[in-house]
Design a protein around this motif. Structure first.
Motif, mmCIF file in Angstrom:
data_model
loop_
_atom_site.group_PDB
_atom_site.id
_atom_site.type_symbol
_atom_site.label_atom_id
_atom_site.label_comp_id
_atom_site.label_asym_id
_atom_site.label_seq_id
_atom_site.Cartn_x
_atom_site.Cartn_y
_atom_site.Cartn_z
ATOM 1 N N ALA A 89 0.830 -1.203 0.000
ATOM 2 C CA ALA A 89 0.000 0.000 0.000
ATOM 3 C C ALA A 89 0.864 1.252 0.000
ATOM 4 N N SER A 90 1.980 1.210 0.714
ATOM 5 C CA SER A 90 2.890 2.350 0.738
ATOM 6 C C SER A 90 3.499 2.582 -0.640
ATOM 7 N N ALA A 91 3.877 1.509 -1.313
ATOM 8 C CA ALA A 91 4.425 1.652 -2.662
ATOM 9 C C ALA A 91 3.379 2.217 -3.616
ATOM 10 N N LEU A 92 2.151 1.736 -3.500
ATOM 11 C CA LEU A 92 1.081 2.237 -4.361
ATOM 12 C C LEU A 92 0.807 3.717 -4.096
ATOM 13 N N LEU A 93 0.759 4.088 -2.831
ATOM 14 C CA LEU A 93 0.536 5.493 -2.504
ATOM 15 C C LEU A 93 1.681 6.369 -3.006
ATOM 16 N N ALA A 94 2.908 5.886 -2.913
ATOM 17 C CA ALA A 94 4.052 6.662 -3.388
ATOM 18 C C ALA A 94 3.978 6.893 -4.894
ATOM 19 N N VAL A 95 3.380 5.956 -5.608
ATOM 20 C CA VAL A 95 3.272 6.088 -7.069
ATOM 21 C C VAL A 95 2.121 7.009 -7.461
ATOM 22 N N VAL A 96 0.994 6.923 -6.762
ATOM 23 C CA VAL A 96 -0.205 7.632 -7.228
ATOM 24 C C VAL A 96 -0.457 8.982 -6.564
ATOM 25 N N LEU A 97 0.181 9.259 -5.428
ATOM 26 C CA LEU A 97 -0.083 10.541 -4.774
ATOM 27 C C LEU A 97 0.499 11.697 -5.580
#
Length: 108
Positions: A38-46
């Protein structure tokens, strides 16, 4: 006078201890995996600069890990907790793939 044999009580205690140990292992390993994904996904999409997105994702990962640990111990069975964590991990992985996180050079 007790009607249950000593072995039956010992078996129930052993099963309970195994269930608790399985939940601890699932909460720690599964919680880490879900929080990292989830942290990796947030880092990509934020939106915003890369540093801000990574910082926000890192901060959010602590809350995500805590929520996963609480949920694993609140789940009705260990099997249900493992199934749900597996589904969530698969969905996060697919979403990361669709967001382009696995392409070469996507984090440069």
């Amino acid at each position: 006078m007790s009607t249950s044999p000593v072995g039956a009580h010992s078996g129930r205690a052993r099963a309970y201890r195994f269930a608790v140990a399985a939940r601890v292992l699932l909460a720690s390993a599964g919680g880490y995996g879900i929080a990292a994904s989830a942290s990796a996904l947030l880092a990509v999409v934020l939106p915003g600069t890369r540093a801000e997105a990574v910082s926000a994702a890192l901060i959010a990962s602590f809350a995500i890990m805590a929520a996963v640990v609480i949920w694993v111990f609140a789940a009705r069975t260990v099997g249900r907790a493992a199934l749900v964590l597996g589904i969530v991990a698969a969905l996060l992985t697919v979403t990361l793939w669709l967001a382009g996180a696995f392409q070469t050079g996507s984090f440069t």
